[in-house]
Scaffold this active site. Structure first.
Site, PDB file in Angstrom:
ATOM      1  N   GLU A   1       0.825  -1.208   0.000  1.00  0.00           N
ATOM      2  CA  GLU A   1       0.000   0.000   0.000  1.00  0.00           C
ATOM      3  C   GLU A   1       0.860   1.259   0.000  1.00  0.00           C
ATOM      4  O   GLU A   1       0.506   2.259  -0.626  1.00  0.00           O
ATOM      5  CB  GLU A   1      -0.956  -0.004   1.199  1.00  0.00           C
ATOM      6  CG  GLU A   1      -1.928  -1.188   1.245  1.00  0.00           C
ATOM      7  CD  GLU A   1      -2.739  -1.366  -0.031  1.00  0.00           C
ATOM      8  OE1 GLU A   1      -2.946  -0.384  -0.768  1.00  0.00           O
ATOM      9  OE2 GLU A   1      -3.161  -2.513  -0.301  1.00  0.00           O
TER      10      GLU A   1
ATOM     11  N   HIS B   1       1.984   2.052  -3.443  1.00  0.00           N
ATOM     12  CA  HIS B   1       0.971   2.830  -4.157  1.00  0.00           C
ATOM     13  C   HIS B   1       1.123   4.315  -3.816  1.00  0.00           C
ATOM     14  O   HIS B   1       1.133   5.171  -4.687  1.00  0.00           O
ATOM     15  CB  HIS B   1      -0.443   2.393  -3.755  1.00  0.00           C
ATOM     16  CG  HIS B   1      -0.907   1.114  -4.403  1.00  0.00           C
ATOM     17  ND1 HIS B   1      -0.681   0.819  -5.727  1.00  0.00           N
ATOM     18  CD2 HIS B   1      -1.615   0.075  -3.895  1.00  0.00           C
ATOM     19  CE1 HIS B   1      -1.232  -0.360  -6.005  1.00  0.00           C
ATOM     20  NE2 HIS B   1      -1.795  -0.833  -4.913  1.00  0.00           N
TER      21      HIS B   1
END
Ligand code: ZN
Length: 307
Positions: free
Chosen positions: A159, A162
């Protein structure tokens, strides 16, 4: 060991500002409708590509069309990404998250640091599912790591990658040479998770071991594979337990991280791009503690880097 031979190697990591323009970022496009399992709370962003969030209403806007999508590099060469971790987490969960955050410092110039008063920061919370925006969005941006199911080292890294500007490996522009997507096995309405993106791949190879690669059965509606590697369909995919060397390489290329090795014995300074180091032996270079060690790691680098 004599102090004379004690090695003083200082690894200073710094980056050059403005090296890689924002091709990688500007090519990231986000569109389409919601992932049905997310985005159900009123303040939840819409989730695209499985776990990539976009704010409702911005589906057609490219959040990374300007350079603003990358995090800012400071004059010391580090890229500081301020973070806040919600107090929803137990101390154990919190330490897993912090370990994931700090893992970037070992091999890149990314430095996740606790937010004091910085405007832009990553706001880590337990919401519904695991998701993040792609790249820096301005102000606080939620990275959701649900207590149930998301607080694992590789998911934390995933994450945060990202948030640093990276997309899923299987959406890469060159993915059709490396995987086949079996749309007939994909859950109805979830096909958009497999849409190809015109990514800038930063000269790195397609990587089945990337922590950004989905598994073989992602979004399967019938227990049949949705992603099959080609030409060898037996290759394992999406099994990473941590960032691969290519994941690290991409960070170092996107943010132009440099490593400077200062060897005090001969007052010799050497500079390498971290991506070269990562490609050769980054895993080992952290453990250098003696001159012998240093040269055993250094010599392969010299030949690779043609020094
Ligand atoms: Zn993801």
């Amino acid at each position: 060991m004599s102090p004379l031979f004690m090695l003083t190697i200082t690894f200073t990591v710094f980056c050059i500002v403005h090296c890689y323009p924002s091709e990688a970022s500007s090519d990231i496009t986000v569109e389409e409708e919601e992932n049905q399992s997310f985005g159900q709370e009123l303040d939840e962003p819409t989730v695209m590509f499985g776990d990539i969030a976009v704010e409702t209403g911005l589906q057609n806007a490219d959040p990374c069309t300007s350079r603003g999508c990358k995090w800012v590099k400071y004059s010391d060469g580090n890229v500081y990404v301020p973070y806040v971790i919600s107090n929803q987490y137990s101390s154990r969960e919190r330490s897993t998250i912090e370990r994931g955050l700090q893992s970037f410092a070992a091999s890149t110039c990314i430095r996740f640091t606790r937010r004091t008063r910085q405007r832009d920061f990553v706001n880590i919370q337990s919401r519904s599912g695991c998701y993040s925006f792609v790249g820096r969005r301005g102000n606080g941006q939620v990275v959701s790591l649900a207590r149930r199911g998301c607080v694992y080292h590789q998911i934390v890294q995933h994450e945060l990658l990202h948030a640093l500007g990276f997309n899923h490996e299987q959406t890469r522009s060159d993915r059709d040479q490396h995987v086949r997507i079996l749309y007939q096995n994909v859950i109805q309405g979830q096909q958009h998770n497999f849409r190809k993106i015109a990514t800038n791949n930063l000269g790195t190879p397609y990587d089945y071991n990337s922590v950004m690669h989905y598994g073989r059965y992602a979004f399967s509606r019938n227990r049949q594979p949705t992603i099959v590697p080609i030409p060898n369909s037996n290759v394992a995919i999406g099994r990473a337990t941590q960032m691969s060397r290519n994941d690290i390489l991409r960070i170092n290329r996107l943010y132009r991280c440099l490593i400077v090795i200062k060897r005090s014995l001969k007052n010799l300074d050497m500079e390498f791009f971290l991506d070269d180091v990562a490609a050769v032996c980054w895993d080992s270079i952290n453990s250098i503690s003696s001159l012998d060690d240093a040269w055993s790691y250094f010599n392969p680098l010299r030949s690779v880097l043609k020094l």
